[in-house]
Design an enzyme around this catalytic site. Structure first.
Site, PDB file in Angstrom:
ATOM      1  CD  GLU A   1     -17.338 112.488  70.771  1.00  0.00           C
ATOM      2  OE1 GLU A   1     -17.450 113.701  70.281  1.00  0.00           O
ATOM      3  OE2 GLU A   1     -17.531 111.699  70.206  1.00  0.00           O
TER       4      GLU A   1
ATOM      5  CG  ASP B   1     -16.658 108.323  70.130  1.00  0.00           C
ATOM      6  OD1 ASP B   1     -17.368 108.807  69.611  1.00  0.00           O
ATOM      7  OD2 ASP B   1     -15.681 109.117  70.599  1.00  0.00           O
TER       8      ASP B   1
ATOM      9  CB  SER C   1     -19.000 113.034  67.480  1.00  0.00           C
ATOM     10  OG  SER C   1     -17.960 113.886  67.907  1.00  0.00           O
TER      11      SER C   1
ATOM     12  CB  ILE D   1     -24.632 111.740  49.766  1.00  0.00           C
ATOM     13  CG1 ILE D   1     -24.159 110.279  50.502  1.00  0.00           C
ATOM     14  CG2 ILE D   1     -25.839 112.580  50.350  1.00  0.00           C
ATOM     15  CD1 ILE D   1     -25.545 109.294  50.619  1.00  0.00           C
TER      16      ILE D   1
ATOM     17  N   GLY E   1     -20.869 111.941  42.489  1.00  0.00           N
ATOM     18  CA  GLY E   1     -19.509 111.830  42.366  1.00  0.00           C
ATOM     19  C   GLY E   1     -18.714 112.274  43.718  1.00  0.00           C
TER      20      GLY E   1
ATOM     21  CG  ASP F   1     -20.347 115.526  47.536  1.00  0.00           C
ATOM     22  OD1 ASP F   1     -20.307 115.812  48.963  1.00  0.00           O
ATOM     23  OD2 ASP F   1     -20.903 114.835  47.068  1.00  0.00           O
TER      24      ASP F   1
END
Ligand SMILES: *[C@@H]1O[C@H](CO)[C@@H](O)[C@H](O)[C@H]1NC(C)=O
Ligand SMILES: *[C@@H]1O[C@H](CO)[C@@H](O)[C@H](O)[C@H]1NC(C)=O
Ligand SMILES: *[C@@H]1O[C@H](CO)[C@@H](O)[C@H](O)[C@H]1NC(C)=O
Ligand SMILES: *[C@@H]1O[C@H](CO)[C@@H](O)[C@H](O)[C@H]1NC(C)=O
Ligand SMILES: *[C@@H]1O[C@H](CO)[C@@H](O)[C@H](O)[C@H]1NC(C)=O
Ligand SMILES: *[C@@H]1O[C@H](CO)[C@@H](O)[C@H](O)[C@H]1NC(C)=O
Ligand SMILES: *[C@@H]1O[C@H](CO)[C@@H](O)[C@H](O)[C@H]1NC(C)=O
Ligand SMILES: *[C@@H]1O[C@H](CO)[C@@H](O)[C@H](O)[C@H]1NC(C)=O
Ligand SMILES: *[C@@H]1O[C@H](CO)[C@@H](O)[C@H](O)[C@H]1NC(C)=O
Length: 619
Positions: free
Chosen positions: A321, A325, A539, A581, A599, A601
């Protein structure tokens, strides 16, 4: 438990033993009543009473009577239509707006003194809105009229020392907002605990396929359809060719928990693989433990205490992780100076009678530290979260309000939205437990906190070129926080278009809706202990989005403008700077989840960023 013996054993940690004679006070602290009560959290069961001498690092948060003034100021400086846009507040101004009433401080101090604490030696925030005490369980049980238990998590065997209710003298109730650790069962899982990891073949076949095109017509390497690197993100998000300045003063930060650290050598290797100069493949590494946090609270320059030179040997604790990042956030924002904060805590932890670490709440620790700093990176990304219902409302609200303080100071606070679709963060929908913790045990969607905090920007996930919603993309509606006005019209429009009765009882349609935006979330190339692996999850989306926002800040700061700060009022006012999207959905809790649509979502929010559009609109 013999009090004298306890004092002797715990001499190092106790301040109350030092002044055993209570200060005389006219206030009377009896007539207790319940301050907070929560249901037993699902997935945790008590395995025994807490050791009486176990020392809790406890924070007592006082009521912030002027928080609404801070909130109003936050919206003014964050709304591009307001004349105060960009005129962020200083630390001193924010501290003044979160300061408690003098009477609250006095009443709490009197109570602590009456229990033998030397209140002039207790660590407090510079705003005075919290005070920290080291307190053995037996003393906390006496002062809060409660019993602490050791709770064990059924999934990962982590343990916590917590209670399900506590009381306070009635005359303290109007002054004290929250006390933790008491009732919070947040266990801070990384969204990446469900990261799908696969080894990418070392030599990919030569790329002779035709290029792909995003929905807005940008050309993208064909390999980006199945495997993401920094070049892919720059192509998809229209950032190719933008060279960030070394002199803009722009900075970026990543928070890390669970004792997972980035590997400095892996970062260098990742930069080489991405054709980035390795001269800037470094970062400030700040390790936060109780002593560093308290020193910060006492005004000691924290960087002296806490910053370790980058490049120290951290290989043993290198985590996927953390590597993901830093490689993406720092790689995209390069050469912006970068910071990684490692906040103590490495579950599963075994309660120990001597060591006070791990008994506190990690977000609170990080916030306590960062809010004391004068100079904070303009963009901060976090890929950790909890099911909202595991965090008591009182504490979630307090933590959320702390993010508002960061926003008011010009910091963009960005969180991944979760990896379980509408479910509980476990990416395998068949493993999800979507039951309420309110005593009724009813099936319900499980939004993640802090993503549901209205003062942070929540990032969902997409996949493929052209982009569609990733099934894992955490999305839905808060059961704690009401829908903020900045998203009112788009969320209402989405809800109005749902077939009547859709998922009735599974979500609160008046709650804060997530995510706000999205970014690619599947199969990122990450260098981990020298090899390249593929990693998926929101992540990945959060640091990628943070990296793009950092480039907008770079352009703004280079022109002498302010940082963007709290993003949401701005981005909801500028949906055309995002790629909408419109297909895919986020299954969970045994349902197909919500649909991505034209729009906003609750799968991909407003969509994915377009750097050039963002820069021409805002920089
Ligand atoms: C209380 O703490 C202050 C500041 O650390 C110290 O000067 C004072 O001597 C302490 N008082 C007692 C009674 O220990
Ligand atoms: C939790 O403890 C049980 C019993 O000791 C063990 O079988 C199981 O593997 C442990 N689970 C984890 C995730 O460590
Ligand atoms: C992109 O990947 C998706 C999913 O694997 C696949 O269906 C699609 O055909 C790919 N597109 C191209 C142009 O290869
Ligand atoms: C790095 O540059 C080399 C040579 O120009 C090129 O072949 C390679 O694809 C580039 N890699 C990335 C990740 O952009
Ligand atoms: C990046 O590297 C260049 C060249 O070594 C150096 O001058 C510059 O200070 C570095 N920038 C940062 C932010 O570290
Ligand atoms: C806490 O952090 C400080 C500063 O980084 C360090 O000197 C100290 O050793 C740390 N203490 C523990 C117990 O890790
Ligand atoms: C809640 O209901 C589910 C499904 O009926 C069951 O598996 C679970 O044990 C229940 N949990 C509690 C705490 O009653
Ligand atoms: C829905 O959310 C609102 C705003 O947060 C809250 O006031 C209300 O109690 C919630 N309703 C239910 C049924 O959870
Ligand atoms: C999602 O779209 C499918 C196909 O159009 C439709 O059947 C379903 O009702 C939609 N679900 C929601 C929650 O809108």
């Amino acid at each position: 438990m013999d009090h004298t013996l306890a004092c002797f054993l715990l001499l190092l940690y106790l301040t109350f033993c030092a002044s055993a004679s209570p200060r005389s006070t006219s206030r009377k602290f009896h007539s207790y009543s319940t301050k907070e009560e929560v249901n037993s959290p699902p997935g945790w069961h008590p395995v025994g009473q807490a050791p009486p001498e176990h020392v809790l690092q406890m924070r007592i948060y006082l009521v912030q009577p002027d928080f609404s003034v801070l909130e109003q100021a936050l919206y003014q400086v964050s709304d591009p239509r307001h004349q105060k846009y960009g005129r962020h507040l200083s630390k001193r101004q924010v501290d003044a707006l979160v300061a408690p009433a003098p009477e609250s401080v006095e009443t709490l101090d009197d109570w602590l003194s009456s229990h033998g604490f030397n209140t002039s030696s207790l660590p407090r925030s510079s705003a005075g809105d919290w005070i920290s005490i080291s307190i053995p369980v037996f003393k906390a049980e006496e002062m809060l009229r409660t019993t602490y238990y050791i709770w064990e998590n059924e999934v990962n065997n982590a343990t916590l020392i917590r209670t399900t209710s506590y009381s306070l003298p009635s005359n303290l109730h109007p002054h004290v907002d929250v006390i933790q650790p008491t009732t919070s069962f947040a266990s801070t899982t990384r969204q990446g605990s469900t990261l799908r990891v696969e080894v990418i073949p070392a030599s990919s076949p030569p790329i002779d396929r035709p290029p792909l095109y995003t929905q807005s017509g940008l050309e993208v390497r064909p390999s980006c359809n199945t495997s993401i690197n920094i070049l892919c993100l720059k192509q998809i998000y229209n950032a190719v060719g933008y060279q960030a300045s070394e002199k803009s003063g722009n900075k970026i930060g990543i928070t890390g928990y669970l004792n997972e650290l980035p590997g400095p050598e892996d970062l260098k290797e990742a930069f080489v693989a991405q054709n980035l100069s390795t001269t800037n493949a470094t970062y400030n590494f700040v390790s936060l433990n109780e002593s560093a946090i308290f020193s910060a609270a006492e005004g000691v320059v924290a960087s002296i205490l806490a910053a370790l030179a980058a490049g120290s040997n951290q290989a043993a604790q290198t985590g996927i992780e953390a590597n993901l990042d830093v490689q993406y956030a720092f790689g995209l924002a390069n050469p912006a100076p970068a910071t990684f904060w490692a906040t103590a805590g490495s579950p599963p932890f075994i309660p120990d009678t001597e060591f006070p670490s791990n008994s506190n709440e990690p977000y609170a620790d990080w916030l306590a530290f960062i809010l004391e700093q004068e100079d904070i990176p303009e963009v901060i990304s976090t890929s950790y979260g909890d099911n909202e219902q595991t965090v008591p409302l009182s504490y979630a609200t307090r933590v959320c309000n702390s993010f508002a303080q960061l926003g008011a100071r010009g910091v963009s606070v960005i969180f991944s939205s979760g990896d379980g679709g509408v479910g509980d963060g476990i990416s395998d929908p068949t493993e999800q437990k979507c039951f309420t913790n309110d005593g009724t045990n009813t099936t319900r969607f499980m939004p993640g906190f802090p993503a549901t905090c209205p003062f942070v920007t929540a990032v969902g996930g997409t996949v493929q070129i052209p982009e569609v919603a990733a099934a894992l993309s955490g999305g839905g509606f808060s059961d704690y926080f009401a829908r903020p006005s900045y998203q009112d019209s788009v969320v209402s429009a989405y809800l109005a278009a749902l077939p009547p009765g859709t998922y009735e009882g599974l979500f609160n349609s008046t709650g804060r809706a997530i995510p706000d935006v999205a970014a690619q979330a599947v199969n990122y190339e990450v260098v981990y202990q020298g090899s390249t692996i593929g990693v998926s999850g929101t992540s990945a989306a959060s640091p990628a989005f943070a990296g793009i926002i950092s480039l907008v800040n770079d352009a703004r700061l280079s022109k002498g403008m302010s940082s963007l700060g709290f993003l949401n009022p701005l981005i909801y006012a500028s949906p055309s700077a995002f790629n909408d999207i419109i297909s895919g959905h986020n299954p969970g809790c045994g349902t197909p989840g919500f649909n991505a649509s034209v729009g906003w979502d609750p799968v991909t929010g407003l969509g994915t960023p377009d750097l050039q559009k963002l820069q021409s609109a805002f920089a």
